[in-house]
Structure formats: structure tokens, C-alpha cells
Design a protein around this motif. Structure first.
Motif, PDB file in Angstrom:
ATOM      1  N   TRP A  14       0.831  -1.202   0.000  1.00 55.57           N
ATOM      2  CA  TRP A  14       0.000   0.000   0.000  1.00 55.57           C
ATOM      3  C   TRP A  14       0.866   1.252   0.000  1.00 55.57           C
ATOM      4  CZ3 TRP A  14       0.465  -2.380   4.917  1.00 55.57           C
ATOM      5  CH2 TRP A  14       0.866  -1.549   5.962  1.00 55.57           C
ATOM      6  N   ILE A  15       0.232   2.357  -0.429  1.00 57.31           N
ATOM      7  CA  ILE A  15       0.861   3.676  -0.481  1.00 57.31           C
ATOM      8  C   ILE A  15       0.321   4.497   0.680  1.00 57.31           C
ATOM      9  CG2 ILE A  15       1.253   5.760  -1.848  1.00 57.31           C
ATOM     10  CD1 ILE A  15       0.548   4.200  -4.344  1.00 57.31           C
ATOM     11  N   GLY A  16       1.225   5.064   1.477  1.00 56.82           N
ATOM     12  CA  GLY A  16       0.811   5.907   2.586  1.00 56.82           C
ATOM     13  C   GLY A  16       0.473   7.323   2.124  1.00 56.82           C
ATOM     14  N   MET A  17      -0.172   8.088   2.993  1.00 55.34           N
ATOM     15  CA  MET A  17      -0.583   9.453   2.657  1.00 55.34           C
ATOM     16  C   MET A  17       0.610  10.334   2.292  1.00 55.34           C
ATOM     17  SD  MET A  17      -3.656  10.686   2.431  1.00 55.34           S
ATOM     18  CE  MET A  17      -3.298  12.408   2.779  1.00 55.34           C
ATOM     19  N   ALA A  66       1.663   9.666  -1.487  1.00 57.53           N
ATOM     20  CA  ALA A  66       0.575   9.408  -2.432  1.00 57.53           C
ATOM     21  C   ALA A  66       0.396  10.515  -3.468  1.00 57.53           C
ATOM     22  CB  ALA A  66      -0.732   9.192  -1.680  1.00 57.53           C
ATOM     23  N   ALA A  67       1.417  11.361  -3.674  1.00 55.55           N
ATOM     24  CA  ALA A  67       1.315  12.393  -4.712  1.00 55.55           C
ATOM     25  C   ALA A  67       1.069  11.727  -6.062  1.00 55.55           C
ATOM     26  CB  ALA A  67       2.592  13.220  -4.760  1.00 55.55           C
ATOM     27  N   ALA A  68       0.091  12.237  -6.805  1.00 58.79           N
ATOM     28  CA  ALA A  68      -0.272  11.610  -8.080  1.00 58.79           C
ATOM     29  C   ALA A  68       0.875  11.606  -9.074  1.00 58.79           C
ATOM     30  CB  ALA A  68      -1.490  12.319  -8.666  1.00 58.79           C
ATOM     31  N   ASP A  69       1.800  12.572  -8.953  1.00 59.02           N
ATOM     32  CA  ASP A  69       2.943  12.637  -9.856  1.00 59.02           C
ATOM     33  C   ASP A  69       4.236  12.222  -9.165  1.00 59.02           C
ATOM     34  OD1 ASP A  69       3.116  14.761  -8.147  1.00 59.02           O
ATOM     35  OD2 ASP A  69       3.511  16.278  -9.701  1.00 59.02           O
ATOM     36  N   HIS A 109       6.239   6.910  -5.896  1.00 61.77           N
ATOM     37  CA  HIS A 109       5.548   5.712  -5.413  1.00 61.77           C
ATOM     38  C   HIS A 109       4.368   5.355  -6.311  1.00 61.77           C
ATOM     39  CE1 HIS A 109       7.964   6.712  -1.897  1.00 61.77           C
ATOM     40  NE2 HIS A 109       7.782   5.465  -1.496  1.00 61.77           N
ATOM     41  N   VAL A 110       3.610   6.341  -6.732  1.00 63.42           N
ATOM     42  CA  VAL A 110       2.502   6.074  -7.651  1.00 63.42           C
ATOM     43  C   VAL A 110       3.028   5.551  -8.981  1.00 63.42           C
ATOM     44  CG1 VAL A 110       0.609   7.144  -8.947  1.00 63.42           C
ATOM     45  CG2 VAL A 110       0.928   7.680  -6.521  1.00 63.42           C
ATOM     46  N   GLU A 111       4.145   6.110  -9.443  1.00 62.55           N
ATOM     47  CA  GLU A 111       4.753   5.598 -10.675  1.00 62.55           C
ATOM     48  C   GLU A 111       5.143   4.133 -10.516  1.00 62.55           C
ATOM     49  OE1 GLU A 111       6.586   5.111 -14.414  1.00 62.55           O
ATOM     50  OE2 GLU A 111       5.041   6.483 -13.676  1.00 62.55           O
ATOM     51  N   ARG A 161      -7.535   7.045 -11.557  1.00 63.96           N
ATOM     52  CA  ARG A 161      -7.305   7.002 -13.016  1.00 63.96           C
ATOM     53  C   ARG A 161      -5.913   6.472 -13.340  1.00 63.96           C
ATOM     54  NH1 ARG A 161      -9.930  12.091 -12.907  1.00 63.96           N
ATOM     55  NH2 ARG A 161      -7.892  13.132 -12.939  1.00 63.96           N
ATOM     56  N   THR A 162      -4.931   6.873 -12.547  1.00 63.80           N
ATOM     57  CA  THR A 162      -3.551   6.462 -12.818  1.00 63.80           C
ATOM     58  C   THR A 162      -3.306   5.006 -12.457  1.00 63.80           C
ATOM     59  OG1 THR A 162      -2.741   8.717 -12.422  1.00 63.80           O
ATOM     60  CG2 THR A 162      -1.125   6.940 -12.280  1.00 63.80           C
TER      61      THR A 162
END
Length: 461
Positions: free
Chosen positions: A276-279, A282-285, A288-290, A317-318
Motif C-alpha cells: 500500500w501507499i501511505g498518505m 501518495a502524490a499523483a505525480d 511511489h505512484v509511478e 485514473r492512474t
């Protein structure tokens, strides 16, 4: 794999312009700053040659179970330590962690009359985010403790120096924990024929004692009835599915264990079933999201009161552009005083996307406070209050709370205030063992599972 999931997988496509190191082109927050780049590269290269900790078919099995939870056919139980430490990779500690999660799940299976997805927050939970890169005590300024995978908690220069060899140690202890858990589960540790696994001593102090005894007796009677009628022992009575999870914070470690496997397309993070990704990451760019958008694991996203509807929709969406069932779990952690004001708009925003998600509640992190004596703690009453509000809010929004995410231990610690024995602030010093965040102890965790069942039954009518 179900026919429905097979059909849905036909429309799933690999992430475009992604590789397992493409995250390095993005801003990577909460990463250790190593002073020896060659040593880091060497440790990462050695990790990449070691056997995986989990398998792709286990990951896909979990994804299917999450898809069923999204459809309201299962309940998701995730729990374990806030941060594992190397010294606690011990059989009695692992056994107690597994025991409390199994017993909680059996209470839920009995009361909710549906299967439970069991996910341990261990066998890899060795990295922790920090509010500051440095810790200052008096005139001494040292790097913050970022979990045993990075450095040691002792406030000494050598202990706090990030050491890449600790990634190898974290891998080894994760493997040992996984092997022991698998041996326990396969060997019948979850067998309902063994009442000695149900430690009932504490419930004599609880107002729920009679209810808990009734549950244990009812499960035993049900097992014996099935055996009498069918003339055989159902396999699920002796063995259960059990999955692992951790916050995939340390990206060099996660990259080394992200692999391709025979007879499957795409990439799997084989360090855990459910990252999981923590707060804080969790930046959309962000990096970790990448990293997450290219792996086939089901993934979790922590959702706090500071997350906007647009931010959350961008993450969906990502991370799930093809609306794959079983892919996304949203873990909201608001706090008892904020959940009513912040959660409804986020639920509506997610519904507007049309993407399948599983909502689960983390009632721990938003309810952390510090006492006058300096202890970090959480009040059982606030944990319960946030959970009850979350169930009601989802129901009012036409949504469903499908699980819980808890920091807990099978040990007799005194870190959270309240519960059946009404622990007070004066009890904290008696058995306060956590290196990071306060955890529910064995009896508080089991008590909470009964309260969750009671709330579920009231909503069901």
C-alpha cells in the motif's frame, strides 16, 4: 479464477512507458539517504537474484478475493504491527500475531455469515515514514529512525547511519516469518478442533465474556455438525488462506523484488501480496505512484482528511485505468472528530468515477494523541467511534464499508487506553513496547472484532 474475473482480465493492458526503475525519474519522498552509492547498488543487485517471498498465483488469488469483497461477498481484515523490528522475528511473537488475526476473523465469519479475507501487516513492515529527516536531542542532530530496513532506533551516529545491508536482513527476516506462517497454517494452526488456541482467560474481565464464549461454542458445534452430516472434515476447517502486506515505502527494496514470472504477463511485486501507499507518498505525480501503476498486485491507498476529491480521482485514473475488479483498496484514516465532515464527499467522488474499489477503515492513525507524560496513545473509545461512524456514513451514501485496517499485536501490551479492562494513562508505562505507534493488544483487538460484528448486524437489520 472465476469466469467473471477471467473476462475482465481480457481488457487489462500493461502500463505504458513504465519499467521497474522508471520511478527514479520522479520525486521520491521518504527515502533513506545512503552515503555509499556503490554499496546500495550492490545490495540491490543481490536482492534481485534472491527467490521471491510470495508467488504470482497467490497475488492473483488475493485479487479475486478482493473483487468478491468489492461485490459485498467478503469482509477484509488487515492487521499487524505498526513497524516490525528484527529482534522480534521470533516464533512466539509470530504465532501470537497469527492467532489474534485468525480469532478475529472467525468471530467475523460467524457473526457476518460471510468469508473473511485475512491479510497480515507483517513479513515486510520494516520501513516507516518520518515527519522529519533528522531528530534533534539537545545539541545532537542525527538522521531519523526510518525502520529496521534502513537504520537502528538507538540515538547514536553509527546506529542511525542508513545501511543498505539492512535490506538483505529485512528480506531474510521476511522470508523466515513467511515460512513460519505458511507452516503454521498448512499444519492446522487454524484448525477449529483445537480450543486450546482460543485463549479465553482475558474475557472473564470483559462485559462481552458471555458473548465470546457463545461464539466459540457455536463454531465448535457447527464444525461437528458438518462432519456428522457429510461424514468428512471440510478443508476450510483445518486450513485458511492468509496473505501478507506492508507499506511499500523503500523503493530500492521494492524494485529489487519486482519481477516477471513464467506464463504470466506483466510485472509483480513479489515482496508481498498487498502493498500500500501511505498518505505522505501518495502524490499523483510522485515516485511511489509511478512504481505502483506498473505492477499487477492489488494495491492499497491511504486516504486522509487532507486528500481532495480531485486528488483521489487522479490516483484512481492512474492506478486503475482499466477499472479492473480487485485492483484498488481505499483505506480511509480520518479520526473520530473528522470522519463525518471529510468522508462523504470522497465517497461520492469515487462513485462518480464508476471504478470498482473496496473501502476499508483505518481507525487508528487519525486518533493518535500524546499524553502529558509523553506517551503516544490511542483511545479505544475513539477507535470504536470512528468505525461506527464509517459504517453509517457508507450506508447513508449508498456505499459499503468492506473491511478494517488495524495496528495490533498478539502481546499483552498497554499502549492504547480503554477497552474491556478500561486501561488508563497510568497503565501505559506498564507494558509500552512499540518503537513507533501504539497498538491494540490481544484482548482489545478481539473485543473490537465483536463490536464490528454487532455494528454489521444492526445495519443488516
Amino acid at each position: 479464477m472465476s469466469d467473471t474475473l477471467k473476462t475482465n482480465l481480457k481488457s487489462i493492458t500493461p502500463a505504458r512507458d513504465w519499467s521497474r526503475d522508471s520511478w527514479q525519474k520522479f520525486e521520491a519522498l521518504q527515502q533513506a539517504k545512503y552515503d555509499d552509492g556503490e554499496a546500495l547498488a550492490d545490495a540491490q543487485a543481490r536482492l534481485a537474484t534472491l527467490p521471491p517471498l510470495v508467488t504470482s498465483w497467490e497475488i492473483l488469488n488475493l485479487k479475486e478475493q478482493i473483487a468478491e469483497a468489492q461485490a459485498g461477498k467478503r469482509f477484509f481484515l488487515q492487521g499487524g504491527d505498526c513497524a516490525e523490528v528484527f529482534d522480534e522475528c521470533a516464533p512466539e511473537i509470530i504465532t501470537n500475531r497469527l492467532k489474534v488475526l485468525l480469532q478475529m476473523s472467525l468471530v467475523m465469519v460467524h457473526g457476518m455469515e460471510m468469508p473473511v479475507v485475512r491479510v497480515g501487516r507483517f513479513a515486510g513492515q520494516y520501513a516507516k515514514p518520518r515527519s522529519d529527516d533528522f531528530e534533534v536531542r539537545g545539541d545532537v542532530r542525527l538522521p531519523s529512525y526510518r525502520g529496521d530496513i534502513v537504520n537502528a532506533p538507538a540515538f547514536e551516529a553509527e546506529a542511525r547511519r542508513p545501511d543498505p545491508e539492512r535490506m538483505i536482513k529485512a528480506y531474510a527476516r521476511s522470508a523466515m516469518s513467511m515460512n513460519f506462517v505458511r507452516a503454521l497454517v498448512d499444519g492446522g494452526f487454524a484448525d477449529l478442533h483445537h480450543p486450546e488456541y482460543w485463549d479465553l482467560g482475558w474475557v472473564e474481565h470483559s462485559p462481552l465474556a458471555e458473548q465470546f464464549h457463545r461464539i466459540a461454542d457455536s463454531i465448535g458445534h457447527s464444525v461437528r455438525f458438518m462432519e456428522t452430516v457429510t461424514g468428512q472434515t471440510p478443508g476450510s476447517v483445518r486450513r485458511v488462506d492468509f496473505f501478507t502486506s506492508h507499506e511499500a515505502l523503500h523503493l530500492h527494496y521494492e524494485q529489487a523484488l519486482t519481477r516477471q514470472v513464467p506464463r504470466q504477463w506483466g510485472w509483480f511485486n513479489l515482496s508481498t501480496h498487498f502493498p500500500w501507499i501511505g498518505m505522505r507518498t501518495a502524490a499523483a505525480d510522485g515516485a511511489h505512484v509511478e512504481m505502483f501503476r506498473g505492477i499487477r498486485n492489488p494495491i492499497g491507498i491511504k486516504v486522509g482528511p487532507g486528500m481532495s476529491a480531485d486528488w483521489l480521482k487522479s490516483l484512481i485514473r492512474t492506478l486503475n485505468p482499466d477499472d479492473e475488479p480487485g485492483r484498488l483498496v481505499l483505506i480511509h484514516r480520518m479520526g473520530a472528530g473528522k470522519v463525518a465532515d471529510t468522508l462523504p464527499s470522497l465517497i461520492e467522488a469515487v462513485k462518480a468515477t464508476g471504478s470498482p474499489v473496496l473501502w476499508i477503515a483505518d481507525p487508528m492513525h487519525g486518533n493518535t494523541e500524546k499524553t502529558e507524560s509523553g506517551y503516544k496513545t490511542r483511545r479505544f473509545a475513539n477507535i470504536q467511534a470512528e468505525l461506527e461512524q464509517a459504517f453509517d456514513i457508507h450506508a447513508a451514501c449508498g456505499s459499503r464499508l468492506g473491511g478494517v485496517h488495524l495496528e495490533l499485536t498478539g502481546e499483552n501490551v498497554t499502549e492504547c487506553i480503554g477497552g474491556a479492562r478500561e486501561l488508563g494513562e497510568h497503565d501505559l508505562k506498564r507494558a509500552y513496547k512499540t518503537t513507533v505507534d501504539p497498538r491494540l493488544n490481544y484482548e482489545q483487538a478481539l473485543e473490537l472484532s465483536m463490536l464490528i460484528v454487532a455494528k454489521h448486524q444492526r445495519l443488516r437489520g
